[in-house]
Scaffold this motif. Structure first.
Motif, PDB file in Angstrom:
ATOM      1  N   LYS A  50      46.599  55.866  25.066  1.00  7.86           N
ATOM      2  CA  LYS A  50      47.253  55.055  26.104  1.00  7.86           C
ATOM      3  C   LYS A  50      46.781  55.572  27.446  1.00  7.86           C
ATOM      4  CE  LYS A  50      51.264  54.181  23.296  1.00  7.86           C
ATOM      5  NZ  LYS A  50      52.696  54.304  23.122  1.00  7.86           N
ATOM      6  N   GLY A  51      46.662  54.661  28.402  1.00  4.19           N
ATOM      7  CA  GLY A  51      46.194  55.085  29.708  1.00  4.19           C
ATOM      8  C   GLY A  51      46.622  54.158  30.820  1.00  4.19           C
ATOM      9  N   ARG A  52      46.453  54.653  32.022  1.00  6.78           N
ATOM     10  CA  ARG A  52      46.762  53.882  33.226  1.00  6.78           C
ATOM     11  C   ARG A  52      45.808  54.351  34.308  1.00  6.78           C
ATOM     12  NH1 ARG A  52      49.913  50.528  35.381  1.00  6.78           N
ATOM     13  NH2 ARG A  52      50.606  50.602  37.520  1.00  6.78           N
ATOM     14  N   PHE A  53      45.173  53.403  34.996  1.00 10.50           N
ATOM     15  CA  PHE A  53      44.351  53.779  36.130  1.00 10.50           C
ATOM     16  C   PHE A  53      44.928  53.171  37.393  1.00 10.50           C
ATOM     17  CE2 PHE A  53      42.212  49.964  34.542  1.00 10.50           C
ATOM     18  CZ  PHE A  53      42.067  49.214  35.692  1.00 10.50           C
ATOM     19  N   ASP A  54      44.671  53.854  38.488  1.00 16.08           N
ATOM     20  CA  ASP A  54      45.214  53.458  39.783  1.00 16.08           C
ATOM     21  C   ASP A  54      44.206  53.861  40.839  1.00 16.08           C
ATOM     22  OD1 ASP A  54      46.886  52.664  41.816  1.00 16.08           O
ATOM     23  OD2 ASP A  54      48.214  54.396  41.672  1.00 16.08           O
ATOM     24  N   GLY A  55      43.866  52.936  41.717  1.00 15.09           N
ATOM     25  CA  GLY A  55      42.902  53.256  42.758  1.00 15.09           C
ATOM     26  C   GLY A  55      42.577  52.058  43.620  1.00 15.09           C
ATOM     27  N   VAL A  56      41.405  52.106  44.249  1.00 14.02           N
ATOM     28  CA  VAL A  56      40.962  51.050  45.148  1.00 14.02           C
ATOM     29  C   VAL A  56      39.626  50.512  44.660  1.00 14.02           C
ATOM     30  CG1 VAL A  56      40.276  50.510  47.518  1.00 14.02           C
ATOM     31  CG2 VAL A  56      42.172  52.072  47.104  1.00 14.02           C
ATOM     32  N   LEU A  57      39.551  49.206  44.511  1.00 12.66           N
ATOM     33  CA  LEU A  57      38.333  48.517  44.123  1.00 12.66           C
ATOM     34  C   LEU A  57      37.705  47.930  45.385  1.00 12.66           C
ATOM     35  CD1 LEU A  57      36.555  47.287  41.815  1.00 12.66           C
ATOM     36  CD2 LEU A  57      38.047  45.295  41.947  1.00 12.66           C
ATOM     37  N   THR A  58      36.434  48.210  45.618  1.00 12.68           N
ATOM     38  CA  THR A  58      35.717  47.669  46.772  1.00 12.68           C
ATOM     39  C   THR A  58      34.584  46.813  46.248  1.00 12.68           C
ATOM     40  OG1 THR A  58      36.243  49.645  48.043  1.00 12.68           O
ATOM     41  CG2 THR A  58      34.495  48.241  48.898  1.00 12.68           C
ATOM     42  N   ALA A  59      34.497  45.573  46.758  1.00 13.04           N
ATOM     43  CA  ALA A  59      33.480  44.632  46.295  1.00 13.04           C
ATOM     44  C   ALA A  59      33.131  43.670  47.430  1.00 13.04           C
ATOM     45  CB  ALA A  59      33.996  43.854  45.095  1.00 13.04           C
ATOM     46  N   PRO A  60      31.957  43.027  47.370  1.00 10.25           N
ATOM     47  CA  PRO A  60      31.599  42.057  48.399  1.00 10.25           C
ATOM     48  C   PRO A  60      32.356  40.740  48.216  1.00 10.25           C
ATOM     49  CG  PRO A  60      29.846  42.227  46.777  1.00 10.25           C
ATOM     50  CD  PRO A  60      30.871  43.259  46.430  1.00 10.25           C
ATOM     51  N   CYS A  61      32.675  40.100  49.335  1.00  9.33           N
ATOM     52  CA  CYS A  61      33.314  38.787  49.320  1.00  9.33           C
ATOM     53  C   CYS A  61      32.337  37.799  48.664  1.00  9.33           C
ATOM     54  CB  CYS A  61      33.647  38.340  50.742  1.00  9.33           C
ATOM     55  SG  CYS A  61      34.285  36.648  50.862  1.00  9.33           S
ATOM     56  N   SER A  62      32.846  36.936  47.814  1.00  6.86           N
ATOM     57  CA  SER A  62      31.999  35.987  47.093  1.00  6.86           C
ATOM     58  C   SER A  62      31.395  34.926  48.010  1.00  6.86           C
ATOM     59  CB  SER A  62      32.813  35.286  46.007  1.00  6.86           C
ATOM     60  OG  SER A  62      33.264  36.214  45.058  1.00  6.86           O
ATOM     61  N   ARG A  63      31.966  34.720  49.190  1.00  5.57           N
ATOM     62  CA  ARG A  63      31.460  33.685  50.086  1.00  5.57           C
ATOM     63  C   ARG A  63      30.627  34.232  51.245  1.00  5.57           C
ATOM     64  NH1 ARG A  63      36.975  30.144  50.494  1.00  5.57           N
ATOM     65  NH2 ARG A  63      36.969  29.426  48.339  1.00  5.57           N
ATOM     66  N   GLN A 117      35.910  52.726  32.206  1.00  6.86           N
ATOM     67  CA  GLN A 117      34.969  51.825  32.867  1.00  6.86           C
ATOM     68  C   GLN A 117      35.125  50.398  32.337  1.00  6.86           C
ATOM     69  OE1 GLN A 117      30.825  52.845  32.447  1.00  6.86           O
ATOM     70  NE2 GLN A 117      30.292  51.706  34.282  1.00  6.86           N
ATOM     71  N   GLU A 118      35.313  50.248  31.044  1.00  7.63           N
ATOM     72  CA  GLU A 118      35.535  48.921  30.463  1.00  7.63           C
ATOM     73  C   GLU A 118      36.792  48.277  31.051  1.00  7.63           C
ATOM     74  OE1 GLU A 118      37.383  48.020  26.345  1.00  7.63           O
ATOM     75  OE2 GLU A 118      35.197  48.042  26.048  1.00  7.63           O
ATOM     76  N   GLN A 119      37.856  49.049  31.174  1.00  6.75           N
ATOM     77  CA  GLN A 119      39.100  48.528  31.727  1.00  6.75           C
ATOM     78  C   GLN A 119      38.932  48.140  33.202  1.00  6.75           C
ATOM     79  OE1 GLN A 119      41.939  47.723  30.069  1.00  6.75           O
ATOM     80  NE2 GLN A 119      40.678  48.195  28.290  1.00  6.75           N
ATOM     81  N   LEU A 120      38.115  48.904  33.926  1.00  7.52           N
ATOM     82  CA  LEU A 120      37.849  48.563  35.325  1.00  7.52           C
ATOM     83  C   LEU A 120      37.048  47.266  35.429  1.00  7.52           C
ATOM     84  CD1 LEU A 120      37.041  52.098  36.699  1.00  7.52           C
ATOM     85  CD2 LEU A 120      38.959  50.662  37.364  1.00  7.52           C
ATOM     86  N   TYR A 121      36.073  47.081  34.552  1.00  6.03           N
ATOM     87  CA  TYR A 121      35.326  45.820  34.526  1.00  6.03           C
ATOM     88  C   TYR A 121      36.261  44.641  34.323  1.00  6.03           C
ATOM     89  CZ  TYR A 121      30.517  47.609  34.347  1.00  6.03           C
ATOM     90  OH  TYR A 121      29.318  48.179  34.644  1.00  6.03           O
ATOM     91  N   LEU A 122      37.240  44.820  33.445  1.00 10.48           N
ATOM     92  CA  LEU A 122      38.195  43.752  33.179  1.00 10.48           C
ATOM     93  C   LEU A 122      39.107  43.484  34.376  1.00 10.48           C
ATOM     94  CD1 LEU A 122      39.139  44.654  29.509  1.00 10.48           C
ATOM     95  CD2 LEU A 122      37.728  42.741  30.280  1.00 10.48           C
ATOM     96  N   GLU A 123      39.268  44.464  35.242  1.00  8.43           N
ATOM     97  CA  GLU A 123      40.139  44.326  36.415  1.00  8.43           C
ATOM     98  C   GLU A 123      39.438  43.597  37.567  1.00  8.43           C
ATOM     99  OE1 GLU A 123      43.698  44.737  38.538  1.00  8.43           O
ATOM    100  OE2 GLU A 123      43.268  44.964  36.428  1.00  8.43           O
ATOM    101  N   VAL A 124      38.117  43.557  37.569  1.00  4.97           N
ATOM    102  CA  VAL A 124      37.374  42.900  38.653  1.00  4.97           C
ATOM    103  C   VAL A 124      37.573  41.387  38.527  1.00  4.97           C
ATOM    104  CG1 VAL A 124      35.098  42.488  39.666  1.00  4.97           C
ATOM    105  CG2 VAL A 124      35.664  44.739  38.763  1.00  4.97           C
ATOM    106  N   PRO A 125      38.106  40.724  39.560  1.00  9.43           N
ATOM    107  CA  PRO A 125      38.307  39.277  39.486  1.00  9.43           C
ATOM    108  C   PRO A 125      36.975  38.529  39.507  1.00  9.43           C
ATOM    109  CG  PRO A 125      39.021  40.121  41.618  1.00  9.43           C
ATOM    110  CD  PRO A 125      38.603  41.289  40.803  1.00  9.43           C
ATOM    111  N   LEU A 126      36.996  37.294  39.013  1.00 10.74           N
ATOM    112  CA  LEU A 126      35.778  36.492  38.994  1.00 10.74           C
ATOM    113  C   LEU A 126      35.295  36.177  40.405  1.00 10.74           C
ATOM    114  CD1 LEU A 126      36.616  33.988  36.124  1.00 10.74           C
ATOM    115  CD2 LEU A 126      35.058  35.932  36.054  1.00 10.74           C
ATOM    116  N   GLN A 127      36.227  35.952  41.308  1.00  8.25           N
ATOM    117  CA  GLN A 127      35.860  35.634  42.681  1.00  8.25           C
ATOM    118  C   GLN A 127      36.719  36.483  43.615  1.00  8.25           C
ATOM    119  OE1 GLN A 127      36.817  31.690  44.291  1.00  8.25           O
ATOM    120  NE2 GLN A 127      34.705  31.556  44.970  1.00  8.25           N
ATOM    121  N   ILE A 128      36.061  37.264  44.453  1.00 11.82           N
ATOM    122  CA  ILE A 128      36.749  38.114  45.416  1.00 11.82           C
ATOM    123  C   ILE A 128      36.532  37.506  46.797  1.00 11.82           C
ATOM    124  CG2 ILE A 128      36.806  40.410  46.462  1.00 11.82           C
ATOM    125  CD1 ILE A 128      35.751  41.468  43.773  1.00 11.82           C
ATOM    126  N   LEU A 129      37.609  37.275  47.524  1.00 13.96           N
ATOM    127  CA  LEU A 129      37.512  36.686  48.859  1.00 13.96           C
ATOM    128  C   LEU A 129      38.111  37.625  49.892  1.00 13.96           C
ATOM    129  CD1 LEU A 129      38.587  33.006  48.114  1.00 13.96           C
ATOM    130  CD2 LEU A 129      36.280  33.911  48.317  1.00 13.96           C
TER     131      LEU A 129
END
Length: 172
Positions: A50-63, A117-129
């Motif tokens: 069992k696990g829990r991750f907590d942090g900040v995701l930084t990604a480029p805006c999709s637009r 890392q797999e769980q983080l991939y699942l947390e990334v939304p399809l479109q980040i604005l």
């Protein structure tokens, strides 16, 4: 971080994984934070993870491409086993929650970093604005439409709907 089944006991063991520089290949995402993992052996071939991750995701805006930071947190649970997976002969079956949350391994070694890392991939939304009203970038001149006006000349002569524009002008 790798855990061998022999190092896990029936009493829960707690681990903290610090992922300071996780990068999703090719899409410019990064994560900074920690994951807390609890592992306990159920029997010789099965481990509860069992696990829990907590942090900040930084990604480029999709637009517009500006960097956007958002809170990323999630919890997960797996049943990890070295038993071979049994696959029914039916062409289509419905997966239960247990099927989805079971991780089958060839060797009795759990790669914690890979699971996080797999769980983080699942947390990334399809479109980040960056903003719900983000106008994006002009495909013609490359202007950021949020902060400047486009200098492109609008030429709709090739459009199949250009005739409709002429009709509107005649009726006014």
């Amino acid at each position: 971080m790798k855990l061998h089944f022999d190092d896990i006991t029936a009493r829960p063991s707690y681990f903290t994984v610090k992922e300071n520089s996780w990068h999703a290949e090719g899409d410019g995402c990064s994560f900074s934070g920690t994951a807390n993992i609890t592992a306990s052996k159920l029997d010789g071939e099965r481990v509860s993870l069992k696990g829990r991750f907590d942090g900040v995701l930084t990604a480029p805006c999709s637009r517009c491409g500006k960097k956007v930071s958002r809170k990323a947190e999630n919890s997960f649970a797996y049943l990890v086993t070295t038993k071979p997976e049994t696959i029914p002969e039916l062409p289509e079956i419905e997966c239960s929650d247990d099927d989805v949350n079971t991780l089958y391994l060839d060797t009795p070694v759990i790669d914690i970093a890979e699971i996080v890392q797999e769980q983080l991939y699942l947390e990334v939304p399809l479109q980040i604005l960056c903003d719900g009203n983000c106008k994006g970038i002009c495909p013609g001149c490359g202007a950021d439409l949020n902060s400047e006006t486009c200098t492109c000349v609008k030429d709709n002569s090739n459009s199949p709907f250009a005739v409709l524009g002429n009709l509107k002008k005649k009726t006014n």
